[in-house]
Scaffold this active site. Structure first.
Site, PDB file in Angstrom:
ATOM      1  N   ASP A  11       0.870  -1.184   0.000  1.00  0.00           N
ATOM      2  CA  ASP A  11       0.000   0.000   0.000  1.00  0.00           C
ATOM      3  C   ASP A  11       0.903   1.228   0.000  1.00  0.00           C
ATOM      4  OD1 ASP A  11       0.869   0.299   2.605  1.00  0.00           O
ATOM      5  OD2 ASP A  11      -1.121   0.224   3.524  1.00  0.00           O
ATOM      6  N   HIS A  12       0.317   2.404   0.225  1.00  0.00           N
ATOM      7  CA  HIS A  12       1.099   3.643   0.221  1.00  0.00           C
ATOM      8  C   HIS A  12       2.159   3.652   1.316  1.00  0.00           C
ATOM      9  CE1 HIS A  12      -2.449   3.999   2.732  1.00  0.00           C
ATOM     10  NE2 HIS A  12      -1.780   4.863   3.478  1.00  0.00           N
ATOM     11  N   CYS A  68       2.874  -3.341   4.116  1.00  0.00           N
ATOM     12  CA  CYS A  68       2.042  -2.194   4.496  1.00  0.00           C
ATOM     13  C   CYS A  68       2.733  -1.525   5.677  1.00  0.00           C
ATOM     14  CB  CYS A  68       0.592  -2.589   4.764  1.00  0.00           C
ATOM     15  SG  CYS A  68       0.278  -3.555   6.245  1.00  0.00           S
ATOM     16  N   GLY A  69       2.045  -0.657   6.404  1.00  0.00           N
ATOM     17  CA  GLY A  69       2.710   0.056   7.487  1.00  0.00           C
ATOM     18  C   GLY A  69       3.232  -0.882   8.557  1.00  0.00           C
ATOM     19  N   THR A  70       2.347  -1.734   9.054  1.00  0.00           N
ATOM     20  CA  THR A  70       2.743  -2.700  10.088  1.00  0.00           C
ATOM     21  C   THR A  70       2.968  -4.106   9.530  1.00  0.00           C
ATOM     22  OG1 THR A  70       0.434  -3.256  10.450  1.00  0.00           O
ATOM     23  CG2 THR A  70       1.386  -1.529  11.866  1.00  0.00           C
ATOM     24  N   GLY A  73      -2.275  -5.631   8.447  1.00  0.00           N
ATOM     25  CA  GLY A  73      -3.480  -5.611   7.605  1.00  0.00           C
ATOM     26  C   GLY A  73      -3.308  -6.394   6.326  1.00  0.00           C
ATOM     27  N   HIS A 101       9.638 -24.213   8.074  1.00  0.00           N
ATOM     28  CA  HIS A 101       8.557 -24.914   8.780  1.00  0.00           C
ATOM     29  C   HIS A 101       7.182 -24.735   8.138  1.00  0.00           C
ATOM     30  CE1 HIS A 101      10.720 -25.305  12.939  1.00  0.00           C
ATOM     31  NE2 HIS A 101      11.524 -25.575  11.926  1.00  0.00           N
ATOM     32  N   ARG A 112       6.764   0.469   8.635  1.00  0.00           N
ATOM     33  CA  ARG A 112       6.858   1.435   9.740  1.00  0.00           C
ATOM     34  C   ARG A 112       7.423   0.782  10.999  1.00  0.00           C
ATOM     35  NH1 ARG A 112       0.851   4.033   8.557  1.00  0.00           N
ATOM     36  NH2 ARG A 112       1.498   5.423   6.871  1.00  0.00           N
ATOM     37  N   HIS A 136       6.806 -31.384   8.930  1.00  0.00           N
ATOM     38  CA  HIS A 136       5.954 -30.205   8.740  1.00  0.00           C
ATOM     39  C   HIS A 136       4.851 -30.439   7.705  1.00  0.00           C
ATOM     40  CE1 HIS A 136       8.838 -28.099  11.160  1.00  0.00           C
ATOM     41  NE2 HIS A 136       9.809 -28.457  10.332  1.00  0.00           N
TER      42      HIS A 136
HETATM   43  C1  RB5 Z   1      -2.103   2.661   6.436  1.00  0.00           C
HETATM   44  O1  RB5 Z   1      -2.138   3.881   7.095  1.00  0.00           O
HETATM   45  C2  RB5 Z   1      -1.932   1.537   7.443  1.00  0.00           C
HETATM   46  O2  RB5 Z   1      -3.086   1.394   8.210  1.00  0.00           O
HETATM   47  C3  RB5 Z   1      -1.591   0.259   6.742  1.00  0.00           C
HETATM   48  O3  RB5 Z   1      -0.432   0.440   5.991  1.00  0.00           O
HETATM   49  C4  RB5 Z   1      -1.298  -0.950   7.620  1.00  0.00           C
HETATM   50  O4  RB5 Z   1      -0.362  -0.644   8.615  1.00  0.00           O
HETATM   51  C5  RB5 Z   1      -2.461  -1.691   8.115  1.00  0.00           C
HETATM   52  O5  RB5 Z   1      -2.348  -2.756   8.742  1.00  0.00           O
END
Ligand code: RB5
Length: 145
Positions: A11-12, A68-70, A73, A101, A112, A136
């Site tokens: 994503d962005h 993605c950020g974390t 998602g 595994h 992030r 496994h």
């Molecule tokens: C986007 O702002 C953020 O919510 C997404 O990248 C991600 O971290 C979601 O899990």
């Protein structure tokens, strides 16, 4: 390893890291299939997990990277697709073990949460480590029920 391209999607929030990993893969002589995003413009991470499922499901790639950020998602979205075994990794140990595994076919990263150098270590471990099979197999097979 397969000679198919490595698919990448983000994503962005994951865009910069995707571009950095894409460049590292290209420099290493590996083909890449970029499924977007194409900029920092806000997008929805499930759409890119869906694109990865399409690419792997259609046999355009055998392995993929989702960012993605974390990583949370896009990883949740990825694992709703039966073609994907997506593993959110934070270091080279988890990236190695998800191959040995779990026979993970998608590495998930949080841009992030980890730095680019750790992400590259994860990528190397993910690409270089074979699945161990053996004990496994039964467990991994249950993931596809
Ligand atoms: C986007 O702002 C953020 O919510 C997404 O990248 C991600 O971290 C979601 O899990």
């Amino acid at each position: 390893m397969s000679d198919k391209p490595i698919a990448l999607a983000s994503d962005h929030a994951g865009f910069d890291l995707k571009e950095e990993l894409k460049s590292a893969l290209s420099k290493a002589g590996l083909a890449v299939l970029d499924l977007g995003a194409e900029s920092h413009d806000s997008v929805d991470y499930p759409d890119f997990a869906d694109a990865m499922a399409g690419a792997i499901g259609e046999g355009k790639a055998d392995r993929g990277i989702l960012i993605c950020g974390t990583g949370i998602g896009i990883g949740i979205a990825a694992n709703r697709h039966s073609a994907l075994r997506a593993a959110l990794c934070h270091d080279s140990t988890t990236a190695r073990l998800c191959r040995q595994h779990n026979n993970a076919n998608v590495l998930v990263l949080g841009a992030r949460v980890i730095g680019a150098e750790v992400a590259k270590d994860c990528l190397t471990a993910f690409l270089d480590t074979p699945y161990e099979g053996g004990r496994h197999e039964r467990r991994v097979a249950k993931l596809s029920r």
